[in-house]
Design a protein around this motif. Structure first.
Motif, PDB file in Angstrom:
ATOM      1  N   ILE A  51       0.866  -1.183   0.000  1.00  6.01           N
ATOM      2  CA  ILE A  51       0.000   0.000   0.000  1.00  6.01           C
ATOM      3  C   ILE A  51       0.897   1.225   0.000  1.00  6.01           C
TER       4      ILE A  51
ATOM      5  N   TYR B 131      -4.735   6.721  -2.380  1.00  3.29           N
ATOM      6  CA  TYR B 131      -3.737   5.707  -2.095  1.00  3.29           C
ATOM      7  C   TYR B 131      -3.619   4.765  -3.296  1.00  3.29           C
TER       8      TYR B 131
ATOM      9  N   VAL C 220      -2.438   0.576  -4.475  1.00  2.00           N
ATOM     10  CA  VAL C 220      -2.025  -0.774  -4.145  1.00  2.00           C
ATOM     11  C   VAL C 220      -1.131  -1.271  -5.280  1.00  2.00           C
TER      12      VAL C 220
ATOM     13  N   TRP D 118      -7.422  -4.544   3.261  1.00  2.00           N
ATOM     14  CA  TRP D 118      -6.539  -3.683   4.046  1.00  2.00           C
ATOM     15  C   TRP D 118      -7.414  -2.894   5.004  1.00  2.00           C
TER      16      TRP D 118
END
Length: 333
Positions: free
Chosen positions: A88, A145, A147, A115
């Motif tokens: 992440i 964010y 991944v 997550w």
């Protein structure tokens, strides 16, 4: 019931599993937006079978992936089986968390993991080799964010967004202060564990040295005095961190020991998504100052007191004890 229907929380991987994707060795589905929901009891646990509802989606960001039947062959190098890495990243590209692959991921097909939108838990290693963990990490801030999925030489990255609980009314600046305070306290939990564990190990070493001294025909007053001084310093640090109370804290007068206070602050501030109170902010800063002082004291013992003790032990011929440097092998008479 004769009738029913399926409720699916995320079908993105099915929508993206085109013939091209299913023929590939690896496909990372685009994660949906995730929300940090604050859970509480709505008082509906006593309704029995009178209320029907599907399970809630997992509490976190759902990561789904497709692993093709030849993925482990295509991604390997020089016959070595590749490893599946899941990371992440924040929007700047910094790695925040490394996730363990889902169970059975080495079989072809669709896999998923979740997550929890948190930083990693604090690591609390013990002297016996156990790599223990402390409380879970704080929530990350809402925002963008990514991944990143790696399998051998194959790599895929997908972005997604995390949102805060819409039922929680908090300004971005207050949320940032709440987040930063928790991150600081979470780090302090690991440091306080390091201080206490190091002191406990040193106390055991001193006790072993005393046992060896007791077997000698003539007591060494100077060495005994140095051990006395070291024991007093170690006990003072331990009591500052853990307290002198042996009754579980119920009889501890005044403020709680430092290690306990840090954990209590972390728990109390993390229980409410709100700006820390003035007292919580003050106690956090005071805890940081006290912990820094104890870290300095332990390091001073390791760098100065223990070095002087080891030199004195070698001079009087005390056999090796755990934690000390090993004397060179002597040759000849």
């Amino acid at each position: 019931h004769g009738r029913g229907f399926w409720v699916l929380d995320d079908i993105t991987i099915l929508e993206e599993l085109t013939p091209e994707a299913s023929a590939s060795d690896l496909h990372l589905a685009s994660p949906r937006r995730a929300r940090q929901l604050s859970s509480f009891n709505r008082g509906r646990s006593s309704l029995g079978h009178s209320r029907f509802a599907a399970s809630n989606p997992p509490d976190g960001a759902i990561i789904s992936l497709w692993v093709g039947p030849d993925a482990w062959v295509s991604g390997s190098e020089e016959g070595e089986r590749p490893t599946l890495e899941i990371e992440i990243l924040d929007d700047s590209g910094e790695v925040l968390r490394r996730l363990a692959p889902p169970g059975g991921f080495d079989r072809p097909g669709i896999h998923r993991l979740v997550w929890d939108m948190r930083y990693p838990p604090a690591l609390l290693p013990s002297p016996d080799g156990d790599l223990g963990t402390g409380p879970w990490g704080p929530w990350v801030l809402p925002g963008d964010y990514h991944v990143r999925l790696r399998l051998g030489d194959q790599e895929q990255t997908k972005g997604f967004r995390i949102e805060g609980d819409p039922a929680v009314d908090i300004s971005p600046s207050d949320r940032a202060a709440w987040h930063d305070t928790l991150v600081q306290l979470h780090g302090m939990i690991g440091v306080s564990h390091a201080v206490t564990t190091t002191v406990s190990q040193l106390q055991v070493q001193v006790a072993q040295i005393r046992e060896i001294l007791a077997t000698r025909s003539e007591p060494d007053a100077a060495l005994g005095a140095r051990l006395d001084d070291l024991e007093v310093k170690l006990q003072a640090i331990f009591e500052e961190m853990e307290g002198a109370d042996t009754g579980g804290g119920a009889t501890q007068p005044g403020a709680p020991p430092l290690a306990r206070q840090i954990r209590q602050l972390y728990s109390a501030i993390g229980a409410s998504t709100a700006l820390p109170t003035a007292d919580q902010t003050r106690l956090t800063e005071r805890s940081r100052e006290l912990l820094s002082a104890q870290v300095d004291s332990v390091n001073r013992l390791l760098d100065v007191d223990l070095a002087q003790l080891e030199e004195q032990l070698d001079q009087v011929g005390i056999p090796w004890t755990p934690g000390r440097r090993i004397a060179p092998v002597r040759w000849g008479p």
